[in-house]
Design an enzyme around this catalytic site. Structure first.
Site, PDB file in Angstrom:
ATOM      1  CG  ASP A 103      -1.762   4.206   5.490  1.00  0.00           C
ATOM      2  OD1 ASP A 103      -1.127   3.432   4.764  1.00  0.00           O
ATOM      3  OD2 ASP A 103      -1.783   5.441   5.294  1.00  0.00           O
ATOM      4  CB  ALA A 106       1.961   3.557   6.102  1.00  0.00           C
ATOM      5  CG  ASP A 107      -1.933  -0.203   5.222  1.00  0.00           C
ATOM      6  OD1 ASP A 107      -1.395  -0.873   6.115  1.00  0.00           O
ATOM      7  OD2 ASP A 107      -2.998   0.404   5.387  1.00  0.00           O
ATOM      8  CB  ALA A 108       0.983   0.933  -0.723  1.00  0.00           C
ATOM      9  CB  ALA A 128       2.121  -4.339   0.587  1.00  0.00           C
TER      10      ALA A 128
END
Length: 395
Positions: free
Chosen positions: A140, A168-170, A173
């Site tokens: 991230d 970034a992960d969210a 997703a």
């Protein structure tokens, strides 16, 4: 019935982006089966912010509700055959392995498409599955640093500061979640499954539609304010550090290895999981002092040679000329009737059957009023009355 009731999702992803996408599908009623190693997904055993829990830590709890777990060894023939049987009952398969791992495990798209031709297969990566950065760790902080966003906040005379959550992960997703729904809709209409590719870098670039367009279309430079913010739940060293000629992003470094690379013996004596939290300032100060003695290119080379997660810190100008971004075609360029040639962030996903394209630029007010009224079959008298009353307008 719930929105996605009757659909089965096989979730072989780890960490955050994949599990969050799969969880959202489960929240809408899909039967999500978390297929994990017999020892459990590594996120079960890795605490966030020191919240270890009793048997299941906070990180895993937050990303895996509405799922059933199947613990299976995919390195065994029997485990793979069991998975293939499960694939035949599934609608969606989701993974975020490093490039090449899925093929080695026998769960790549081509293999599973032969098992279930109508399968929607979602593959999540850090920077894209081909290109110069395909093998880089998709973490991230490193992606945030490369996205250009960090130069939009913080004090101008201090290192950029990342978002205090796994941004970034969210975003990735939700890009994967969106891709699943679109591919399922395509399958409902045609019966076709397909490969959906999502990567973290494109997802974060696409999220900055307004900001990057201000740069690419309006030509306005990024100007940072005097205010900064930081993350409080990640062990040190974690952040953006000054070098002798710029900045470098650093995440989750093994302190003993880092000690050797930076020639700071004291780091090797510390326990990352304990001291990384309680002695954060001390560790960060030592790392900052060491990194400031050499250039960014020097440290990126040395750190990567030892497998330490690190990356450059980009401005928007850097993002738009980066070789991985160019390879991914992360931006799209098209003509606008009043604005001329326009370049903006493109699409955070790749569909093998139904690729995304720009078919219309941003419309003018009422530009398609007449066209839509035609499609609705309105009579000339009704159309005239609507325009006369101002109920509709057209350029």
């Amino acid at each position: 019935m719930s929105i996605l009731g009757g659909y089965r999702v096989l979730d072989l992803s780890v960490a955050m982006a994949g599990p969050l996408a799969a969880m959202r599908l489960g929240d809408l009623g899909a039967d999500v089966v978390k297929v994990e190693p017999v020892s459990g997904e590594w996120q079960r055993h890795t605490s966030a912010g020191g919240a270890t829990g009793n048997e299941v830590n906070a990180s895993f709890l937050s990303l895996n509700r509405n799922k059933r777990s199947l613990a299976v060894d995919l390195k065994s023939v029997e485990g793979r055959e069991l998975l293939y049987e499960l694939v035949r009952t599934a609608d969606v398969f989701l993974q975020n392995y490093r490039p090449g791992v899925a093929a080695r495990l026998g769960v790549d798209y081509e293999t599973l498409r032969a098992v279930k031709p109508s399968l929607v297969y979602v593959s999540i990566s850090g920077y894209g599955e081909t290109g110069p950065y395909a093998e880089w760790p998709g973490q991230d902080l490193l992606v945030q640093a490369m996205s250009g966003a960090l130069f939009s906040a913080g004090r101008p005379d201090e290192p950029p500061v990342a978002a205090p959550y796994f941004l970034a992960d969210a975003v990735t997703a939700y890009s994967a979640f969106e891709g699943v729904l679109a591919a399922l809709l395509h399958r409902e209409r045609t019966g076709e499954g397909q490969l959906v590719q999502v990567n973290m870098l494109d997802s974060v670039i696409a999220m900055q539609m307004q900001e990057l367009s201000v740069h690419t279309v309006g030509g306005v430079p990024q100007t940072r304010s005097e205010e900064v913010h930081a993350h409080s739940y990640i062990r040190a060293p974690y952040g953006i550090f000054s070098t002798s000629d710029g900045y470098v992003s650093l995440a989750f470094a093994d302190l003993s290895v880092l000690s050797d690379v930076l020639n700071v013996p004291a780091l090797a004596e510390l326990n990352a999981e304990r001291d990384g939290f309680v002695r954060r300032d001390e560790i960060s100060a030592a790392v900052s002092a060491a990194l400031g003695r050499e250039t960014t290119d020097h440290w990126l080379t040395k750190l990567r040679e030892r497998g330490i997660w690190c990356g450059p810190v980009y401005s928007y100008a850097d993002v738009t000329t980066d070789p991985q971004v160019l390879h991914n075609e992360s931006f799209v360029t098209y003509d606008h009737p009043t604005e001329g040639t326009v370049t903006t962030p493109g699409f955070p996903y790749r569909f093998s059957k139904t690729p995304a394209v720009v078919t219309r630029p941003a419309p003018l007010v009422g530009e398609h009023t007449e066209e839509l009224l035609d499609e609705l079959g309105l009579t000339p008298s009704r159309r005239k009355a609507l325009f006369a009353k101002g109920a509709v307008v057209s350029p």
